[in-house]
Scaffold this motif. Structure first.
Motif, PDB file in Angstrom:
ATOM      1  N   GLN A  67      36.743  47.083  39.509  1.00 37.39           N
ATOM      2  CA  GLN A  67      37.440  47.203  39.900  1.00 37.39           C
ATOM      3  C   GLN A  67      36.818  48.801  41.087  1.00 37.39           C
ATOM      4  O   GLN A  67      37.986  48.604  42.036  1.00 37.39           O
ATOM      5  CB  GLN A  67      38.670  46.681  39.783  1.00 37.39           C
ATOM      6  CG  GLN A  67      39.735  47.532  40.352  1.00 37.39           C
ATOM      7  CD  GLN A  67      41.185  47.445  39.248  1.00 37.39           C
ATOM      8  OE1 GLN A  67      41.181  46.290  38.151  1.00 37.39           O
ATOM      9  NE2 GLN A  67      42.222  47.544  39.326  1.00 37.39           N
ATOM     10  N   GLN A 108      39.500  37.471  41.559  1.00 37.91           N
ATOM     11  CA  GLN A 108      38.726  38.349  40.640  1.00 37.91           C
ATOM     12  C   GLN A 108      38.761  37.160  39.843  1.00 37.91           C
ATOM     13  O   GLN A 108      39.129  35.915  39.912  1.00 37.91           O
ATOM     14  CB  GLN A 108      40.469  38.846  39.877  1.00 37.91           C
ATOM     15  CG  GLN A 108      40.250  39.452  38.440  1.00 37.91           C
ATOM     16  CD  GLN A 108      41.085  40.257  38.072  1.00 37.91           C
ATOM     17  OE1 GLN A 108      42.336  40.294  38.519  1.00 37.91           O
ATOM     18  NE2 GLN A 108      40.966  40.462  36.660  1.00 37.91           N
ATOM     19  N   GLN A 111      39.743  37.533  33.854  1.00 34.42           N
ATOM     20  CA  GLN A 111      41.274  37.301  34.180  1.00 34.42           C
ATOM     21  C   GLN A 111      41.623  37.777  33.002  1.00 34.42           C
ATOM     22  O   GLN A 111      40.990  38.102  32.055  1.00 34.42           O
ATOM     23  CB  GLN A 111      41.175  36.261  34.038  1.00 34.42           C
ATOM     24  CG  GLN A 111      40.906  34.786  34.555  1.00 34.42           C
ATOM     25  CD  GLN A 111      41.380  35.236  36.264  1.00 34.42           C
ATOM     26  OE1 GLN A 111      42.653  35.538  36.279  1.00 34.42           O
ATOM     27  NE2 GLN A 111      40.674  34.847  37.360  1.00 34.42           N
ATOM     28  N   ALA A 119      37.642  44.667  35.557  1.00 33.08           N
ATOM     29  CA  ALA A 119      37.241  43.347  35.977  1.00 33.08           C
ATOM     30  C   ALA A 119      36.339  43.447  37.159  1.00 33.08           C
ATOM     31  O   ALA A 119      35.773  44.503  37.796  1.00 33.08           O
ATOM     32  CB  ALA A 119      38.615  43.070  36.966  1.00 33.08           C
ATOM     33  N   TYR A 121      35.004  41.246  40.418  1.00 36.31           N
ATOM     34  CA  TYR A 121      34.962  40.393  42.340  1.00 36.31           C
ATOM     35  C   TYR A 121      34.051  39.476  42.526  1.00 36.31           C
ATOM     36  O   TYR A 121      32.716  40.398  42.636  1.00 36.31           O
ATOM     37  CB  TYR A 121      36.315  41.229  42.571  1.00 36.31           C
ATOM     38  CG  TYR A 121      37.152  41.717  41.551  1.00 36.31           C
ATOM     39  CD1 TYR A 121      38.275  41.011  41.938  1.00 36.31           C
ATOM     40  CD2 TYR A 121      37.491  42.974  40.835  1.00 36.31           C
ATOM     41  CE1 TYR A 121      39.546  41.583  41.364  1.00 36.31           C
ATOM     42  CE2 TYR A 121      38.700  43.260  40.754  1.00 36.31           C
ATOM     43  CZ  TYR A 121      39.647  42.933  40.851  1.00 36.31           C
ATOM     44  OH  TYR A 121      40.923  43.833  40.350  1.00 36.31           O
TER      45      TYR A 121
END
Length: 130
Positions: A67, A108, A111, A119, A121
């Motif tokens: 992130q 993403q 979860q 997180a 991606y």
């Protein structure tokens, strides 16, 4: 080989296994042809000076970004005309985000109910070489 992106002040390493699917689908040669009033074929050929699209993308569970990386990419993406240096496959390219469509896509894959810096991606980045 490594992939890096920099605005001259901030440098960021991107995953080395990002794919470059349009690397060989662009040609610097532009050509137009037509016929004169006498019926002769007229061909004009030149070299493009800029505009090469460069798309980088994750594949499935490879080349994922955090992130924090996505936040920095998005910060650059929100600056109109932001010029960046993309270093990939041993070569440097001066690029801007290609805003003709969606410049950044992120999905993403880990979860979390709330925002989480851990997180991960899957991304697609669309640039244009200038």
């Amino acid at each position: 080989m490594s992939i890096a992106l920099s605005d001259g002040t901030t440098a960021m390493a991107l995953p080395a296994d990002l794919l470059w699917p349009d690397k060989y689908s662009w040609s610097p040669v532009v050509q137009e042809s037509g016929f004169s009033l006498s019926g002769a074929l007229i061909i004009e050929t030149a070299t493009k000076l800029a505009g090469r699209p460069i798309t980088l993308e994750s594949l499935d569970d490879q080349a994922l970004v955090s992130q924090a990386v996505l936040d920095q990419l998005n910060a650059w993406n929100t600056i109109a005309g932001q010029t960046l240096t993309l270093t990939i496959h041993g070569a440097s390219h001066t690029v801007i985000f290609d805003h003709a469509g969606t410049a950044i896509e992120a999905i993403q894959i880990t979860q979390w109910c709330e925002p989480n810096p851990n997180a991960l991606y899957r991304i697609t980045l669309r640039f244009m070489e200038i």
